[in-house]
Design a protein around this motif. Structure first.
Motif, PDB file in Angstrom:
ATOM      1  N   GLY A  60      30.602 -65.758  15.760  1.00 43.97           N
ATOM      2  CA  GLY A  60      30.103 -65.745  17.129  1.00 43.97           C
ATOM      3  C   GLY A  60      28.656 -66.167  17.229  1.00 43.97           C
ATOM      4  N   ASP A  73      40.542 -66.265  16.848  1.00 41.32           N
ATOM      5  CA  ASP A  73      40.637 -64.823  17.068  1.00 41.32           C
ATOM      6  C   ASP A  73      40.379 -64.030  15.797  1.00 41.32           C
ATOM      7  OD1 ASP A  73      41.490 -65.260  19.738  1.00 41.32           O
ATOM      8  OD2 ASP A  73      43.581 -65.407  19.082  1.00 41.32           O
ATOM      9  N   THR A  82      41.174 -60.441  19.197  1.00 45.31           N
ATOM     10  CA  THR A  82      39.955 -60.529  19.995  1.00 45.31           C
ATOM     11  C   THR A  82      39.394 -61.934  19.853  1.00 45.31           C
ATOM     12  OG1 THR A  82      39.428 -58.190  19.603  1.00 45.31           O
ATOM     13  CG2 THR A  82      37.634 -59.609  20.352  1.00 45.31           C
ATOM     14  N   THR A  85      35.255 -66.806  20.499  1.00 45.35           N
ATOM     15  CA  THR A  85      34.438 -67.766  21.228  1.00 45.35           C
ATOM     16  C   THR A  85      34.627 -67.548  22.717  1.00 45.35           C
ATOM     17  OG1 THR A  85      36.205 -69.414  21.114  1.00 45.35           O
ATOM     18  CG2 THR A  85      34.493 -69.532  19.436  1.00 45.35           C
ATOM     19  N   GLY A  86      33.677 -68.020  23.479  1.00 43.66           N
ATOM     20  CA  GLY A  86      33.721 -67.873  24.927  1.00 43.66           C
ATOM     21  C   GLY A  86      32.320 -67.959  25.488  1.00 43.66           C
ATOM     22  N   ALA A  91      31.276 -62.392  26.413  1.00 49.17           N
ATOM     23  CA  ALA A  91      31.736 -62.942  25.136  1.00 49.17           C
ATOM     24  C   ALA A  91      30.725 -62.652  24.032  1.00 49.17           C
ATOM     25  CB  ALA A  91      31.968 -64.445  25.271  1.00 49.17           C
ATOM     26  N   ARG A  94      30.991 -59.078  23.010  1.00 50.62           N
ATOM     27  CA  ARG A  94      32.246 -58.846  22.278  1.00 50.62           C
ATOM     28  C   ARG A  94      32.089 -59.212  20.804  1.00 50.62           C
ATOM     29  NH1 ARG A  94      35.228 -61.731  25.483  1.00 50.62           N
ATOM     30  NH2 ARG A  94      35.253 -63.617  24.212  1.00 50.62           N
ATOM     31  N   THR A  95      31.520 -60.374  20.539  1.00 49.12           N
ATOM     32  CA  THR A  95      31.358 -60.801  19.143  1.00 49.12           C
ATOM     33  C   THR A  95      30.269 -60.001  18.438  1.00 49.12           C
ATOM     34  OG1 THR A  95      29.885 -62.600  19.862  1.00 49.12           O
ATOM     35  CG2 THR A  95      32.209 -63.135  19.553  1.00 49.12           C
TER      36      THR A  95
END
Length: 302
Positions: A60, A73, A82, A85-86, A91, A94-95
């Motif tokens: 990430g 994921d 999960t 990337t994003g 995002a 999350r990472t």
């Protein structure tokens, strides 16, 4: 073994500006990739082929403005995926929760990741506390074959091989499910390189999914620690499968040429040069590089 990292059709485009003109680096294209717990999955290829970008995507840590499509994921032991990337803060958060605790990282230049004016042990204890790891600093150092004297050393007092092992101890501080090692044997002599690879093997044997990024096919073939091997060229994985099979009977011409360039196989030079990934034509292949190399050779012969 269950998959811990899974990519399907993963594509990465990184924005750059060249002489005032916007462009895109085709860092990865339609990548299919699986790293499983208890296995070492090595990713090899020449410099600039996209290996480190794949590592950064798993962690990430891609640059702001990067465009990604397809799937990449992290899959936990319960089977919940999960996305790694994003865009946006959600995002990134999350990472960030996964990095260190679920996905550990061994950098290429270990010294640059340690504070030079603090002792190794103090930094390692702090890292364990931040990541809520279960092992003590002493236990982690013993796991990577460093004695307790390293606890009181400053980073500059450790050799290159010791620093690399210390970096592995830091990466294991959060009891990660996945370990990404980016060129961990670069600059090490053959003996230290083999020791580092054997430590990664033992890490996988403990149940961790190890993703090993390296261009050192000679050391990889000699140590024989990888289970799977993926070969990257121009941002694409062009060949993947059991490491022993690919290292002895590659299916792709590019892989065969990489192996032929090893000292043990006669040091045959690679034809031509790797392409720039900026605005790379979507249909570019190694055959285009071979054709260009032949045309240049014919021109010089005239």
């Amino acid at each position: 073994m269950s998959a811990a990292i899974r990519a399907k059709g993963h594509t990465i485009r990184i924005p750059v500006v060249i002489r005032g003109t916007p462009a895109w680096v085709h860092a990865a294209t339609d990548v299919d990739f699986t790293a499983s717990r208890g296995r070492v999955h090595a990713v090899v290829g020449e410099s600039g082929c996209g290996k480190t970008t794949l590592a950064a995507a798993i962690l990430g840590m891609l640059p702001a403005g990067t465009l990604a499509r397809g799937r990449l994921d992290y899959v936990d032991r319960g089977g919940t995926a999960t996305a790694l990337t994003g865009a946006g803060r959600a995002a990134a958060a999350r990472t960030a929760k996964l990095r260190g605790r679920r996905i550990g990282y061994v950098p290429q230049s270990a010294a640059t990741y340690l504070t030079p004016v603090r002792r190794v042990g103090a930094q390692l204890r702090e890292t364990i506390g931040e990541l809520r790891g279960n092992a003590t600093a002493e236990q982690l150092l013993a796991r990577v074959n460093l004695d307790e004297a390293a606890m009181e050393a400053f980073p500059h007092e450790l050799s290159g091989g010791m620093l690399q092992r210390a970096a592995l101890a830091f990466a294991l501080a959060g009891d990660p499910d996945v370990l990404v090692a980016d060129e961990p044997i670069s600059g090490l002599d053959p003996g230290l390189a083999r020791l580092t690879l054997e430590l990664l093997r033992s890490t996988a044997d403990s149940g961790t999914a190890v993703v090993l990024i390296t261009h050192d096919l000679q050391a990889l073939a000699s140590a024989a620690i990888a289970d799977e091997l993926s070969v990257m060229y121009a941002g694409r994985i062009i060949e993947t499968g059991p490491a022993a099979q690919i290292l002895t009977a590659p299916a792709e011409r590019y892989t065969a040429d990489l192996l032929a360039a090893l000292p043990a196989n006669g040091l045959h030079p690679m034809p031509g040069m790797p392409p720039e990934l900026t605005n790379l034509p979507p249909d570019y292949t190694y055959a285009d590089r071979l054709r260009t190399a032949r045309e240049k050779e014919a021109g010089r012969a005239r």
